[in-house]
Write a protein that holds these residues in place. Structure first.
Motif, PDB file in Angstrom:
ATOM      1  N   PRO A 188      69.620  20.741 -16.379  1.00 50.42           N
ATOM      2  CA  PRO A 188      70.190  19.639 -17.168  1.00 50.42           C
ATOM      3  C   PRO A 188      71.334  20.128 -18.053  1.00 50.42           C
ATOM      4  CG  PRO A 188      67.794  19.615 -17.276  1.00 50.42           C
ATOM      5  CD  PRO A 188      68.179  20.903 -16.615  1.00 50.42           C
ATOM      6  N   LEU A 189      72.287  19.256 -18.291  1.00 52.05           N
ATOM      7  CA  LEU A 189      73.478  19.631 -19.063  1.00 52.05           C
ATOM      8  C   LEU A 189      73.120  20.068 -20.472  1.00 52.05           C
ATOM      9  CD1 LEU A 189      76.560  19.811 -19.072  1.00 52.05           C
ATOM     10  CD2 LEU A 189      76.641  17.430 -19.801  1.00 52.05           C
ATOM     11  N   ASN A 190      72.144  19.430 -21.106  1.00 49.74           N
ATOM     12  CA  ASN A 190      71.747  19.808 -22.466  1.00 49.74           C
ATOM     13  C   ASN A 190      71.242  21.250 -22.514  1.00 49.74           C
ATOM     14  OD1 ASN A 190      72.437  17.355 -23.529  1.00 49.74           O
ATOM     15  ND2 ASN A 190      70.378  16.504 -23.456  1.00 49.74           N
ATOM     16  N   ASP A 191      70.504  21.661 -21.494  1.00 52.49           N
ATOM     17  CA  ASP A 191      70.001  23.039 -21.453  1.00 52.49           C
ATOM     18  C   ASP A 191      71.141  24.024 -21.246  1.00 52.49           C
ATOM     19  OD1 ASP A 191      67.577  21.846 -21.713  1.00 52.49           O
ATOM     20  OD2 ASP A 191      66.899  22.217 -19.659  1.00 52.49           O
ATOM     21  N   VAL A 192      72.119  23.641 -20.429  1.00 53.85           N
ATOM     22  CA  VAL A 192      73.292  24.503 -20.229  1.00 53.85           C
ATOM     23  C   VAL A 192      74.056  24.659 -21.540  1.00 53.85           C
ATOM     24  CG1 VAL A 192      75.531  24.667 -19.069  1.00 53.85           C
ATOM     25  CG2 VAL A 192      73.507  23.997 -17.777  1.00 53.85           C
ATOM     26  N   ASN A 193      74.186  23.548 -22.279  1.00 53.14           N
ATOM     27  CA  ASN A 193      74.893  23.609 -23.563  1.00 53.14           C
ATOM     28  C   ASN A 193      74.184  24.538 -24.543  1.00 53.14           C
ATOM     29  OD1 ASN A 193      76.803  21.823 -22.629  1.00 53.14           O
ATOM     30  ND2 ASN A 193      75.887  20.020 -23.577  1.00 53.14           N
ATOM     31  N   GLN A 194      72.850  24.523 -24.532  1.00 54.75           N
ATOM     32  CA  GLN A 194      72.096  25.430 -25.398  1.00 54.75           C
ATOM     33  C   GLN A 194      72.307  26.887 -24.982  1.00 54.75           C
ATOM     34  OE1 GLN A 194      70.315  24.987 -28.252  1.00 54.75           O
ATOM     35  NE2 GLN A 194      71.144  22.904 -28.180  1.00 54.75           N
ATOM     36  N   THR A 195      72.393  27.121 -23.674  1.00 55.79           N
ATOM     37  CA  THR A 195      72.653  28.479 -23.184  1.00 55.79           C
ATOM     38  C   THR A 195      74.041  28.954 -23.608  1.00 55.79           C
ATOM     39  OG1 THR A 195      71.252  28.017 -21.261  1.00 55.79           O
ATOM     40  CG2 THR A 195      72.705  29.924 -21.122  1.00 55.79           C
ATOM     41  N   ILE A 196      75.021  28.058 -23.527  1.00 58.30           N
ATOM     42  CA  ILE A 196      76.380  28.404 -23.966  1.00 58.30           C
ATOM     43  C   ILE A 196      76.382  28.728 -25.454  1.00 58.30           C
ATOM     44  CG2 ILE A 196      78.697  27.454 -24.311  1.00 58.30           C
ATOM     45  CD1 ILE A 196      78.218  25.784 -21.747  1.00 58.30           C
ATOM     46  N   LYS A 197      75.675  27.911 -26.229  1.00 54.38           N
ATOM     47  CA  LYS A 197      75.599  28.143 -27.671  1.00 54.38           C
ATOM     48  C   LYS A 197      74.982  29.503 -27.973  1.00 54.38           C
ATOM     49  CE  LYS A 197      73.883  25.972 -31.925  1.00 54.38           C
ATOM     50  NZ  LYS A 197      73.087  24.834 -32.483  1.00 54.38           N
ATOM     51  N   SER A 198      73.921  29.851 -27.264  1.00 50.64           N
ATOM     52  CA  SER A 198      73.269  31.155 -27.466  1.00 50.64           C
ATOM     53  C   SER A 198      74.208  32.295 -27.072  1.00 50.64           C
ATOM     54  CB  SER A 198      71.980  31.230 -26.650  1.00 50.64           C
ATOM     55  OG  SER A 198      71.076  30.212 -27.015  1.00 50.64           O
ATOM     56  N   PHE A 199      74.963  32.094 -25.988  1.00 50.08           N
ATOM     57  CA  PHE A 199      75.895  33.120 -25.531  1.00 50.08           C
ATOM     58  C   PHE A 199      76.987  33.375 -26.569  1.00 50.08           C
ATOM     59  CE2 PHE A 199      80.107  33.601 -23.454  1.00 50.08           C
ATOM     60  CZ  PHE A 199      79.972  34.911 -23.024  1.00 50.08           C
ATOM     61  N   ILE A 200      77.555  32.299 -27.121  1.00 49.96           N
ATOM     62  CA  ILE A 200      78.607  32.445 -28.132  1.00 49.96           C
ATOM     63  C   ILE A 200      78.037  33.060 -29.403  1.00 49.96           C
ATOM     64  CG2 ILE A 200      80.255  31.197 -29.568  1.00 49.96           C
ATOM     65  CD1 ILE A 200      81.108  31.408 -26.656  1.00 49.96           C
ATOM     66  N   HIS A 201      76.817  32.674 -29.772  1.00 50.82           N
ATOM     67  CA  HIS A 201      76.182  33.266 -30.954  1.00 50.82           C
ATOM     68  C   HIS A 201      75.963  34.766 -30.767  1.00 50.82           C
ATOM     69  CE1 HIS A 201      74.818  30.286 -34.071  1.00 50.82           C
ATOM     70  NE2 HIS A 201      75.432  29.510 -33.207  1.00 50.82           N
ATOM     71  N   LYS A 202      75.625  35.146 -29.533  1.00 51.18           N
ATOM     72  CA  LYS A 202      75.417  36.568 -29.258  1.00 51.18           C
ATOM     73  C   LYS A 202      76.741  37.327 -29.372  1.00 51.18           C
ATOM     74  CE  LYS A 202      72.339  37.274 -26.163  1.00 51.18           C
ATOM     75  NZ  LYS A 202      71.636  37.371 -24.860  1.00 51.18           N
ATOM     76  N   LYS A 203      77.823  36.723 -28.885  1.00 55.99           N
ATOM     77  CA  LYS A 203      79.142  37.352 -29.022  1.00 55.99           C
ATOM     78  C   LYS A 203      79.541  37.461 -30.486  1.00 55.99           C
ATOM     79  CE  LYS A 203      82.655  36.490 -26.432  1.00 55.99           C
ATOM     80  NZ  LYS A 203      83.743  35.823 -25.689  1.00 55.99           N
ATOM     81  N   TRP A 204      79.264  36.400 -31.235  1.00 53.89           N
ATOM     82  CA  TRP A 204      79.588  36.398 -32.666  1.00 53.89           C
ATOM     83  C   TRP A 204      78.767  37.468 -33.391  1.00 53.89           C
ATOM     84  CZ3 TRP A 204      78.367  31.673 -36.349  1.00 53.89           C
ATOM     85  CH2 TRP A 204      78.909  31.929 -37.607  1.00 53.89           C
TER      86      TRP A 204
END
Length: 547
Positions: A413-429
């Motif tokens: 689902p798109l919402n789960d993908v968005n959460q994964t993207i958010k986690s990925f960017i947070h990890k980079k940050w």
């Protein structure tokens, strides 16, 4: 160019004919065209006519709030965007007075709604601009965060990001662009579906480094970093018509008890009593499980267990609601008409009851399936039960979900993908913040989560922010004046917050008086639960008004 002129002239003629037939008039004064071209030097512009009047060729044009220039550098748009944001920042300057101004959370909300929203708008389009052009917007972002937090002018930008809980503009552009990419990927009817998923001229862009690649090529590098190249997006479901009666039946026998205060034996007795009351209904148990490397979903009937492993990017809610959907599909194949679906997920039951237009696709599928089942004479009830209290069916389905086998080609689902993207960017940050080993704030807060909200007066809150960052008037004002850094009169060392609060022998008696420690740790004084005594300490040593 002659071929382009013929094609465009035909299109303009068709539009004009359609407008005349349908009662529309296209204004010559408001019509212009832009010749997008990377060729250097003189090159011919097209000659296109609207009602025998030539359409003027301009160097830039605004479309849906974004200025497109003929070289697609987006510099005119970014300069115009900066000018608008700077004007809006004047409102924040008035409200952010360090003595009587609005509180930090209110100022941050104002900044996000009035300024940051403008910087975010269309960033997936103008994000193709060069790095030097995009950096024009960074001072606007930094000024907004500094005004909201009250940080001193010399504060490092990385400290501003952590204090405010807002990442840099580059990370925000990456987040929004990735979300937009997967939104297109989940909609096969999107006009840019093929161009984004299968972009052209890959060899050209790899050879011509000076040319900004198209959106699809730019996203490909980010998707490789996040390891989401082969993720299929679950198509969005159409909501049921508003006149369709939902009528979700829920049995509420267990939620009245407080789980933390209720023994397992009490829940077991309640369940046995409940089953005796509804003995004519068949029971089916559903559950979803998510660990670091496993997402599973399971359904347990009387003599049947269905267990499937979902994609690792799926959330636990997706696993829970997917189990309910599988249960409904299996019930449709049974001859028995009366069922109770037991789940230990309150959020799933609430989603079925109160789902909105933008609900999870599986929730909408469940609602449609329930409507079909009830139309065919089925009596479907949902019941929340507490997990891990010894209910046999619940324990069985829990084990099945945790040991489920792989399911091929599961869409996310798109919402789960968005959460994964958010986690990925947070990890980079977080990785970026971990590299700031000499940052004064990093010593107090090594995580990007920032600090808990305090209810201090604006004046006190500003001083606390400056103390945490380590940049105050009396320690870093020399940077603005071009003077050498101030030194401690007795220690002959450069003055710093750590030196005053932990090291200087001149203030050891004051530290013992207020903190019961001659060398307190800065994390204890300025961490999530700051000691209010530190302001009395600063007042006593005469530095409170110089923070």
């Amino acid at each position: 160019m002659s071929f382009i002129e013929r094609q465009l002239q035909t299109a303009v003629r068709n539009i004009t004919c359609w407008a005349n037939k349908n009662g529309f008039i296209i204004s010559n004064q408001k019509t212009n065209c832009v010749h997008f071209c990377k060729i250097r030097g003189i090159h011919p512009h097209p000659e296109i006519f609207l009602k025998d009047t030539p359409i003027p060729v301009v160097s830039e044009a605004k479309f849906l709030g974004i200025i497109f220039d003929e070289k697609l550098t987006f510099k005119p748009h970014i300069l115009n965007l900066k000018q608008k944001c700077v004007k809006t920042l004047n409102l924040l300057k008035i409200l952010s007075n360090t003595s009587w101004g609005a509180d930090f959370q209110s100022l941050l909300k104002i900044y996000k709604s009035l300024i940051l929203s403008k910087l975010d708008y269309g960033c997936m389009i103008y994000g193709s601009a060069s790095k030097s052009v995009l950096q024009i917007l960074d001072p606007v972002h930094h000024l907004g965060l500094r005004l909201a937090s009250g940080a001193f002018r010399t504060s490092p930008v990385h400290s501003l990001y952590v204090i405010c809980g807002v990442p840099c503009l580059q990370f925000r552009r990456q987040t929004l662009s990735l979300k937009y990419y997967f939104r297109i990927k989940g909609d096969s009817e999107h006009p840019m579906y093929d161009r984004v998923l299968h972009p052209l001229f890959g060899t050209f862009y790899s050879n011509k480094k000076s040319y900004a690649p198209s959106f699809g090529h730019r996203m490909r590098f980010l998707i490789q970093d996040i390891d989401m190249e082969n993720v299929d997006i679950l198509a969005k479901e159409e909501e049921t018509p508003p006149w369709t009666e939902r009528n979700i039946a829920v049995i509420d026998d267990f939620s009245k008890q407080i789980k933390s205060l209720t023994p397992d034996s009490v829940y077991l007795q309640l369940f046995y009593s409940h089953r005796q009351q509804f003995s004519t209904y068949e029971a089916v148990f559903t559950d979803g499980s998510k660990t670091v490397n496993h997402v599973g979903s399971a359904v347990v009937f009387n003599h049947l267990t269905i267990a499937e492993k979902l994609h690792d990017y799926c959330s636990v809610f997706t696993a829970e609601i997917y189990a309910i959907l599988k249960a409904l599909h299996t019930i449709e194949l049974q001859d028995i008409k009366k069922w109770i679906i037991y789940t230990d997920s309150k959020s799933s039951v609430e989603a079925l009851l109160y789902s909105s237009r933008d609900s999870h696709p599986f929730v909408i599928q469940c609602i449609k399936r329930i409507y079909i089942l009830k139309t065919n004479g089925h009596d479907i009830n949902f019941c929340w039960i507490p997990g891990h209290v010894g209910i046999r069916g619940n324990e069985q389905v829990d084990r099945a979900a945790k040991t489920s086998v792989n399911k091929e080609n599961f869409s996310v689902p798109l919402n789960d993908v968005n959460q994964t993207i958010k986690s990925f960017i947070h990890k980079k940050w977080q990785g970026q913040w971990d590299s700031q080993v000499h940052n004064k704030l990093h010593c107090i807060q090594p995580s990007i989560k920032g600090f808990k909200h305090t209810n201090f007066h604006r004046n006190i809150a500003v001083k606390l922010t400056r103390l945490r960052i380590g940049h105050t008037y009396f320690t870093h004002n020399h940077l603005l004046k071009g003077e050498p850094p101030p030194k401690c009169a007795s220690c002959d060392t450069i003055l710093s917050i750590k030196h005053i609060f932990s090291e200087c022998p001149n203030y050891s008696n004051f530290r013992i008086k207020y903190f019961n420690n001659p060398s307190p740790d800065l994390t204890d004084l300025l961490g999530d639960a700051p000691s209010f005594k530190l302001f009395y300490f600063l007042t006593d040593i005469g530095l409170f008004h110089l923070v």
